[in-house]
Design an enzyme around this catalytic site. Structure first.
Site, PDB file in Angstrom:
ATOM      1  N   SER A 134       0.861  -1.181   0.000  1.00 51.21           N
ATOM      2  CA  SER A 134       0.000   0.000   0.000  1.00 51.21           C
ATOM      3  C   SER A 134       0.896   1.229   0.000  1.00 51.21           C
ATOM      4  O   SER A 134       2.056   1.166   0.446  1.00 51.21           O
ATOM      5  CB  SER A 134      -0.878   0.004   1.265  1.00 51.21           C
ATOM      6  OG  SER A 134      -1.481   1.267   1.469  1.00 51.21           O
ATOM      7  N   TYR A 147      -1.733  -0.730  10.446  1.00 52.45           N
ATOM      8  CA  TYR A 147      -1.782  -1.045   9.020  1.00 52.45           C
ATOM      9  C   TYR A 147      -0.515  -0.588   8.310  1.00 52.45           C
ATOM     10  O   TYR A 147       0.116  -1.352   7.564  1.00 52.45           O
ATOM     11  CB  TYR A 147      -3.009  -0.392   8.397  1.00 52.45           C
ATOM     12  CG  TYR A 147      -3.197  -0.715   6.929  1.00 52.45           C
ATOM     13  CD1 TYR A 147      -3.645  -1.970   6.539  1.00 52.45           C
ATOM     14  CD2 TYR A 147      -2.934   0.235   5.948  1.00 52.45           C
ATOM     15  CE1 TYR A 147      -3.821  -2.272   5.188  1.00 52.45           C
ATOM     16  CE2 TYR A 147      -3.111  -0.056   4.609  1.00 52.45           C
ATOM     17  CZ  TYR A 147      -3.560  -1.314   4.234  1.00 52.45           C
ATOM     18  OH  TYR A 147      -3.732  -1.601   2.899  1.00 52.45           O
TER      19      TYR A 147
END
Length: 272
Positions: A134, A147
């Site tokens: 990501s 995350y």
């Protein structure tokens, strides 16, 4: 790798994973698709002919099992797409250890277990790995500690494969998407829409809001990320190893300090 490859795709029931399965099957490749939920996998199996293997690859036995399923069905393993992941928010001071452990187990330990099971066969095939990380691995946002940390760790885990196994013919690369329309992103957009009391179609409006400042000004589509993954798996990327491909609409090219010249930014709330 041969022209027609055997590839495992994790987190493949929906979103980027499902789009990658479809792309690979359209190219005539054999695919074993893994995920926690059996229903979307079975639907994808019926649609594409991919081999569904419902499992939680955070479990060492499941990781071994999905590799064995590929070998039993097709006799080889040429590629591995590490796409399974979950998101949990929180700052270092307020995140729960349960959320931290779950994110790390799914986003980091799961890929490690699968890589350990797959590496001997990828070496034999001179195969390729693509990890779906990501932009959070490269740029952080607020309340995103679990995350972002997990995706940065996944990036370096994949680069370790590139460095340690490159001389044995294994390539390992990383794709870092920004916002991509998917079930997971839809849930985040729904929460954002509710928190911000956005008008109209909340999810659609939320996507517009969060991508307004991106140079492309829109979220990505799962197929667009799948195309990048498919290329990195292919012989066309034969000299690409340890690379980070930002499929992010230009997000990481943008200097946030220049945003005020193009946008009038008003805080949504006063956290004080």
């Amino acid at each position: 790798m041969t022209d027609k490859r055997v590839v495992i795709v994790t987190g493949g029931g929906t979103g980027i994973g499902a789009a990658t399965v479809r792309l690979l099957r359209e190219g005539g490749h054999q695919v074993v698709v893994s995920g926690r939920r059996s229903e979307p996998l079975r639907r994808l199996e019926e649609e594409t002919g991919a081999l569904a293997y419902p499992s939680d690859v955070g479990d060492p036995e499941a990781a071994d099992g999905v590799v064995r399923a590929a070998l039993d069905a097709y006799g080889r393993l040429d590629g591995l797409v590490l796409n399974a992941g979950i998101g949990r928010g929180g700052t270092v001071g307020d995140l729960s250890l349960e959320d931290w452990d779950e994110v790390m187990r799914t986003n980091v330990t799961g890929p490690l277990l699968l890589l350990r099971a797959a590496i001997p066969h990828l070496v034999e095939a001179r195969g390729a790995v693509v990890a779906v990380a990501s932009v959070a691995a490269l740029r952080n946002g607020t309340s995103n500690a679990p995350y972002a940390t997990s995706k940065a760790a996944l990036l370096q885990l994949c680069r370790s494969v590139a460095v340690d196994y490159g001389r044995q013919g294994v390539r390992a690369n990383i794709v870092c998407p920004s916002w991509v329309k998917s079930e997971m992103a839809d849930r985040r957009m729904a929460r954002f829409a509710a928190e911000a009391d956005l008008p109209g179609d909340g999810v659609a409006t939320a996507y517009e809001e969060v991508t307004r400042a991106l140079p492309l000004g829109r979220p990505g589509e799962p197929r667009e990320i799948a195309e990048a993954i498919g290329w990195l798996l292919s012989p066309s990327a034969s000299y690409i190893n340890g690379a980070v491909l930002t499929a992010d609409g230009g997000a990481t090219a943008l200097d946030p300090g220049t945003l005020a010249f193009d946008f009038h930014i008003t805080p949504r709330r006063d956290d004080d």
